[in-house]
Design an enzyme around this catalytic site. Structure first.
Site, PDB file in Angstrom:
ATOM      1  N   SER A   1       9.584   5.401  -3.194  1.00 63.86           N
ATOM      2  CA  SER A   1       9.300   4.569  -1.835  1.00 63.86           C
ATOM      3  C   SER A   1       8.279   5.001  -1.068  1.00 63.86           C
ATOM      4  O   SER A   1       8.346   6.327  -0.749  1.00 63.86           O
ATOM      5  CB  SER A   1      10.659   4.200  -1.169  1.00 63.86           C
ATOM      6  OG  SER A   1      10.583   3.570   0.014  1.00 63.86           O
ATOM      7  N   SER A   2       7.389   3.957  -0.492  1.00 63.26           N
ATOM      8  CA  SER A   2       6.575   4.638   0.574  1.00 63.26           C
ATOM      9  C   SER A   2       7.038   5.110   1.659  1.00 63.26           C
ATOM     10  O   SER A   2       6.696   6.012   2.351  1.00 63.26           O
ATOM     11  CB  SER A   2       5.610   3.417   0.876  1.00 63.26           C
ATOM     12  OG  SER A   2       5.062   2.742  -0.066  1.00 63.26           O
TER      13      SER A   2
ATOM     14  N   GLY B   1       5.859   3.871  -8.743  1.00 64.14           N
ATOM     15  CA  GLY B   1       6.518   2.750  -8.687  1.00 64.14           C
ATOM     16  C   GLY B   1       5.703   1.395  -9.014  1.00 64.14           C
ATOM     17  O   GLY B   1       5.524   0.758  -9.940  1.00 64.14           O
ATOM     18  N   HIS B   2       4.492   1.596  -7.807  1.00 64.60           N
ATOM     19  CA  HIS B   2       3.465   0.546  -8.084  1.00 64.60           C
ATOM     20  C   HIS B   2       2.688   0.433  -9.132  1.00 64.60           C
ATOM     21  O   HIS B   2       2.249  -0.350 -10.026  1.00 64.60           O
ATOM     22  CB  HIS B   2       2.644   0.817  -6.870  1.00 64.60           C
ATOM     23  CG  HIS B   2       3.330   0.558  -5.428  1.00 64.60           C
ATOM     24  ND1 HIS B   2       3.491   1.815  -4.785  1.00 64.60           N
ATOM     25  CD2 HIS B   2       3.675  -0.617  -4.799  1.00 64.60           C
ATOM     26  CE1 HIS B   2       4.009   1.104  -3.518  1.00 64.60           C
ATOM     27  NE2 HIS B   2       4.328   0.153  -3.331  1.00 64.60           N
TER      28      HIS B   2
ATOM     29  N   GLY C   1       0.752  -1.338  -0.009  1.00 63.83           N
ATOM     30  CA  GLY C   1       0.194   0.045  -0.011  1.00 63.83           C
ATOM     31  C   GLY C   1       1.023   1.349   0.085  1.00 63.83           C
ATOM     32  O   GLY C   1       2.057   1.010  -0.294  1.00 63.83           O
TER      33      GLY C   1
ATOM     34  N   VAL D   1      11.295   2.905 -10.667  1.00 66.12           N
ATOM     35  CA  VAL D   1      10.759   4.319 -11.294  1.00 66.12           C
ATOM     36  C   VAL D   1      11.452   5.340 -10.051  1.00 66.12           C
ATOM     37  O   VAL D   1      11.507   5.096  -8.875  1.00 66.12           O
ATOM     38  CB  VAL D   1       9.263   4.364 -11.006  1.00 66.12           C
ATOM     39  CG1 VAL D   1       8.611   5.661 -11.487  1.00 66.12           C
ATOM     40  CG2 VAL D   1       8.705   3.181 -11.990  1.00 66.12           C
TER      41      VAL D   1
ATOM     42  N   LEU E   1       0.336   3.560  -2.333  1.00 69.34           N
ATOM     43  CA  LEU E   1       0.947   3.335  -3.601  1.00 69.34           C
ATOM     44  C   LEU E   1       1.382   4.502  -4.357  1.00 69.34           C
ATOM     45  O   LEU E   1       1.113   5.729  -3.880  1.00 69.34           O
ATOM     46  CB  LEU E   1      -0.312   2.775  -4.400  1.00 69.34           C
ATOM     47  CG  LEU E   1      -0.906   1.413  -3.859  1.00 69.34           C
ATOM     48  CD1 LEU E   1      -2.036   1.194  -4.712  1.00 69.34           C
ATOM     49  CD2 LEU E   1       0.064   0.516  -3.832  1.00 69.34           C
ATOM     50  N   HIS E   2       2.472   4.362  -5.140  1.00 67.93           N
ATOM     51  CA  HIS E   2       3.202   5.440  -5.789  1.00 67.93           C
ATOM     52  C   HIS E   2       3.303   5.155  -7.320  1.00 67.93           C
ATOM     53  O   HIS E   2       2.820   4.014  -7.729  1.00 67.93           O
ATOM     54  CB  HIS E   2       4.398   5.701  -5.246  1.00 67.93           C
ATOM     55  CG  HIS E   2       5.262   4.676  -4.633  1.00 67.93           C
ATOM     56  ND1 HIS E   2       5.904   4.179  -5.820  1.00 67.93           N
ATOM     57  CD2 HIS E   2       5.532   4.294  -3.471  1.00 67.93           C
ATOM     58  CE1 HIS E   2       6.660   3.117  -4.808  1.00 67.93           C
ATOM     59  NE2 HIS E   2       6.616   3.343  -3.734  1.00 67.93           N
TER      60      HIS E   2
ATOM     61  N   GLN F   1       7.270  -9.394   7.824  1.00 71.41           N
ATOM     62  CA  GLN F   1       8.505  -9.002   7.398  1.00 71.41           C
ATOM     63  C   GLN F   1       8.967  -7.712   8.010  1.00 71.41           C
ATOM     64  O   GLN F   1      10.259  -7.300   7.388  1.00 71.41           O
ATOM     65  CB  GLN F   1       8.244  -8.731   5.999  1.00 71.41           C
ATOM     66  CG  GLN F   1       7.482  -7.516   5.386  1.00 71.41           C
ATOM     67  CD  GLN F   1       7.060  -7.541   4.031  1.00 71.41           C
ATOM     68  OE1 GLN F   1       6.530  -8.380   3.557  1.00 71.41           O
ATOM     69  NE2 GLN F   1       7.937  -6.673   3.118  1.00 71.41           N
TER      70      GLN F   1
HETATM   71  P1  AMP Z   1       6.258  -2.369  -1.318  1.00 71.27           P
HETATM   72  O1  AMP Z   1       4.659  -1.675  -1.404  1.00 71.27           O
HETATM   73  O2  AMP Z   1       7.045  -1.438  -1.035  1.00 71.27           O
HETATM   74  O3  AMP Z   1       6.271  -3.887  -0.826  1.00 71.27           O
HETATM   75  O4  AMP Z   1       6.357  -2.557  -2.945  1.00 71.27           O
HETATM   76  C1  AMP Z   1       5.452  -3.371  -3.768  1.00 71.27           C
HETATM   77  C2  AMP Z   1       6.012  -3.631  -5.074  1.00 71.27           C
HETATM   78  O5  AMP Z   1       6.582  -2.414  -5.570  1.00 71.27           O
HETATM   79  C3  AMP Z   1       7.427  -4.512  -4.824  1.00 71.27           C
HETATM   80  O6  AMP Z   1       7.586  -5.212  -5.865  1.00 71.27           O
HETATM   81  C4  AMP Z   1       8.638  -3.348  -4.844  1.00 71.27           C
HETATM   82  O7  AMP Z   1       9.773  -3.606  -5.574  1.00 71.27           O
HETATM   83  C5  AMP Z   1       7.700  -2.373  -6.092  1.00 71.27           C
HETATM   84  N1  AMP Z   1       8.546  -1.189  -5.883  1.00 71.27           N
HETATM   85  C6  AMP Z   1       8.640  -0.200  -4.760  1.00 71.27           C
HETATM   86  N2  AMP Z   1       9.133   0.804  -5.204  1.00 71.27           N
HETATM   87  C7  AMP Z   1       9.250   0.833  -6.572  1.00 71.27           C
HETATM   88  C8  AMP Z   1       9.868   1.729  -7.432  1.00 71.27           C
HETATM   89  N3  AMP Z   1      10.463   2.821  -7.076  1.00 71.27           N
HETATM   90  N4  AMP Z   1      10.092   1.243  -8.786  1.00 71.27           N
HETATM   91  C9  AMP Z   1       9.458   0.095  -9.117  1.00 71.27           C
HETATM   92  N5  AMP Z   1       9.101  -0.782  -8.323  1.00 71.27           N
HETATM   93  C10 AMP Z   1       8.999  -0.403  -7.074  1.00 71.27           C
END
Ligand code: AMP
Length: 278
Positions: free
Chosen positions: A183-184, A34-35, A29, A174, A31-32, A59
């Site tokens: 990053s979140s 990257g997601h 969640g 991204v 979300l940005h 985790q």
């Molecule tokens: P998270 O919500 O941080 O667990 O991330 C969920 C998915 O999004 C994971 O596969 C992350 O590697 C991917 N993700 C997070 N940040 C980025 C980013 N800046 N660019 C691409 N994928 C990302």
């Protein structure tokens, strides 16, 4: 229309008649972009897209880190809607870890160094939850960000070893215009820390450029990353690494593909980034 489901049973029922192939995007969640890039990729390649939103307690090392993790479900669901996601699975903890849950999926060597060493138990938590998601969703494809490069390697190893039928697809990192990987956790940075944070990417770029001019010493590339990071007063280095891209063992001499990676703290916020040298 995006449909939000909460229980394991609802998710199974929702997916029973769904058009194949199915693409899965696991997230925690907040979300940005990257997601969004993962959702777009799934949308392009799959007939049905499933996003999961679950801040996975297993985790996180420190309870404080888990509690502090940013959450905004309504906003996340709106983002999924805007990306035409078919299903969002946003379960309570006891739908993921059902009563009596007593299994740990623990990947070996590739999960040991770097994030595995810095965050004991982290990859057990990741592998376990992703195994549950793969089992429940039965997707043809699952999309992960290269930003968490070791995570991709751990999940690939798990899927291969356990003969899970979901193909693991890594998507490019991204970044903001100044190079900071989205990053979140960036939301926790103060204005001053945010201004300092692009130093991670600068350190990686500096080391990559040394490598492109022919440097083959792993230690020289690690030293180059430390040198750039030392220019930022607010950056507290957790590790810098120049490792074999398949085994993640630290390299003296670079011969094949290698992964440059680093983890840096700004106050209580820990950021990671990496660059793959083919
Ligand atoms: P998270 O919500 O941080 O667990 O991330 C969920 C998915 O999004 C994971 O596969 C992350 O590697 C991917 N993700 C997070 N940040 C980025 C980013 N800046 N660019 C691409 N994928 C990302």
């Amino acid at each position: 229309m995006t449909r939000v489901v909460r229980t394991r049973a609802e998710l199974r029922e929702a997916l029973a008649g769904a058009p194949r192939p199915v693409g899965l995007v696991p997230t925690m969640g907040w979300l940005h972009e990257g997601h969004r890039s993962l959702m777009k990729r799934a949308r392009r390649e799959d007939a049905t897209t499933v996003v999961t939103i679950f801040v996975n307690p297993r985790q996180f090392g420190e309870v404080a880190d888990f509690t502090r993790y940013p959450r905004n479900e309504a906003r996340d669901i709106a983002i999924c809607e805007s990306e035409s996601v078919d299903f969002v699975w946003a379960p309570p903890v006891d739908e993921v870890y059902v009563p009596g849950f007593d299994t740990v999926v623990s990947v070996g060597r590739v999960a040991m160094p770097l994030e595995g060493a810095a965050r004991p138990g982290h990859f057990d938590g990741v592998a376990t939850v992703v195994a549950i998601l793969f089992g429940l969703v039965g997707a043809e494809h699952a999309y992960f960000g290269q930003k968490d490069a070791q995570q991709v390697m751990v999940i690939r190893r798990m899927a291969l070893d356990l003969a899970l039928p979901t193909e693991v697809i890594a998507c490019p990192t991204v970044r903001e215009a100044d190079g900071l990987a989205l990053s979140s956790r960036n939301v926790h940075l103060s204005a001053e820390e945010r201004a300092a944070a692009p130093v991670l990417h600068r350190a990686l770029v500096a080391a990559r450029s040394r490598s492109e001019s022919g440097e083959r010493s792993g230690e020289a590339l690690r030293t180059e990353m430390r040198r750039v990071l030392a220019e930022e007063r607010l950056a507290n280095v957790d590790y810098v690494s120049c490792a074999d891209a398949l085994t993640l063992s630290e390299l003296d001499h670079i011969v094949g593909p290698c992964l440059l990676s680093l983890a840096v703290r700004f106050g209580p916020t820990r950021l990671i980034d990496n660059e793959l040298l083919e």
